[in-house]
Design an enzyme around this catalytic site. Structure first.
Site, short mmCIF file in Angstrom:
data_model
loop_
_atom_site.label_atom_id
_atom_site.label_comp_id
_atom_site.label_asym_id
_atom_site.label_seq_id
_atom_site.Cartn_x
_atom_site.Cartn_y
_atom_site.Cartn_z
CB CYS A 1 -1.03 -0.11 1.27
SG CYS A 1 -0.15 -0.52 2.74
CG HIS B 1 -1.16 3.75 4.74
ND1 HIS B 1 -1.70 3.59 6.00
CD2 HIS B 1 -0.61 2.69 4.35
CE1 HIS B 1 -1.81 2.06 6.11
NE2 HIS B 1 -0.94 1.65 5.23
#
Ligand code: A2P
Length: 345
Positions: free
Chosen positions: A130, A243
């Site tokens: 990711c 994130h």
């Protein structure tokens, strides 16, 4: 004329699995049949897809019969066990785990960056980590104008990266602390609520954790450039599902801030979020649920004449995992890299 495909989601009950299900429906992916696979723990559960309840099945050899595409997000060891079974039975596996990412036979694909790599698949295509996906979407358009020579990344990674149970644990820990109780850590190694800690993946001899080395090695593979110098520090923060990353880029010659902004304004998968007057820049809470990587605070690095600083936030479950996998599936359909099952008019 349209073709549709038999799809299986391996890890359908997890954080990424449920997002895959939602994206298949919302993006109207041409699904002829859908199988939802998980562990024995989930037997008896059902999940909704296009207005129907679909029973979750335990993963088994037979589950991969008559399947065209497997979207796998059930961890590396599950992928190592089942991906080859699915490929043998004729499916293409788009794997969200780290099991095959660095295998030279397996393309590692971010559709905005290296869609051409998908054409070389031999049954398995890997979805990158990711943090790597989010960084490459933002850096690639700049790298196209002037090759980046060195990247220094610092990440602020949400609980979602450790799965649905980790997200639930942060909520439980938060309410425990607010009630004056000791937080319990079972999924993550330490309490994350009101805390943060360096990413807890295994450390190598150089002191880098696996997550940091994924950013280094996967970015080089995706960019097809072993020369780029990359270093990263990955940190888990008490954010639920997006994130953030502080990225420092070094080029051979100065890269003007205005040029970088202009490039990123029209870059695929990127949304420039910069309101300098109000000090408003990308935040995980605003990236949550969005397809784009939010990029902002683009500025000259005052410590280096050829350096640029930028800040980004991206939904880890979406572009950092499920959306990227669905985009790969869409690419396979568009480029005719799958065998069609059903033809309808
Ligand atoms: P289950 O819900 O039955 O445990 P997350 O990343 O959010 O933790 O989700 C992990 C997903 O992978 C879940 O759907 C989980 O199913 C599935 N999973 C975990 N281990 C296995 C396994 N050994 N076989 C099949 N599915 C698994």
């Amino acid at each position: 004329m349209s073709k549709s495909y038999r799809v299986a989601i391996l890890g359908a009950t997890g954080a990424v699995g449920t997002e895959l299900l939602e994206l298949l429906e919302n993006r109207a992916f041409p699904v002829a049949e859908l199988k939802l696979l998980a562990s024995e723990r989930s037997v008896g559960r059902s999940l909704r897809f296009n207005g129907e309840n679909i029973l979750v099945e335990p993963v088994s050899d037979r589950a991969f019969e008559n399947v065209d595409i497997v979207l796998a997000s059930a961890g590396g060891s599950t992928s190592k066990t089942w991906a080859s079974v699915a490929v043998e039975k004729g499916a293409v596996v788009i794997d969200n785990s780290s099991a095959f990412r660095m295998n030279p036979q397996v393309p590692l694909v971010v559709p905005e960056v290296n869609p051409q790599a998908a054409a070389n698949h031999q049954g398995i295509i890997a979805n990158p980590n990711c943090t790597t996906i989010l960084m490459t979407v933002a850096v690639w358009p700049l790298h196209q104008i002037k090759p980046v020579q060195r990247i220094v990344a610092s990440t602020y990674q949400s609980a979602s990266g450790a799965g649905a149970r980790a997200m639930a644990e942060v909520k439980t820990q938060t309410s425990a602390i607010l009630q004056g109780q000791r937080p319990v850590a079972e999924v993550l190694p330490y309490p994350l609520a009101f805390n943060l800690f360096p990413h807890n993946s295994p450390l190598n001899d150089l002191g880098y954790c696996e997550e940091e080395m994924k950013m280094v090695n996967e970015t080089r593979k995706i960019f097809s450039s072993q020369q780029i110098k990359i270093t990263a520090t990955c940190v888990r923060v008490p954010v639920l599902r997006a994130h953030s990353e502080a990225i420092n880029l070094e080029f051979a010659t100065p890269f003007s801030v205005d040029a970088a902004k202009e490039i990123l304004t029209s870059a695929p998968g990127v949304k420039l979020v910069e309101d300098w007057k109000n000090n408003h820049f990308p935040m995980p809470i605003e990236a949550t649920g969005q397809d784009e990587v939010l990029v902002g605070r683009i500025r000259q690095d005052i410590s280096h004449p050829c350096g640029l600083e930028l800040w980004l936030c991206g939904d880890q479950i979406r572009k950092g995992a499920a959306l990227n996998a669905i985009q790969i599936a869409e690419l396979l359909v568009e480029k005719n890299l799958l065998k069609p099952l059903v033809t309808s008019h």
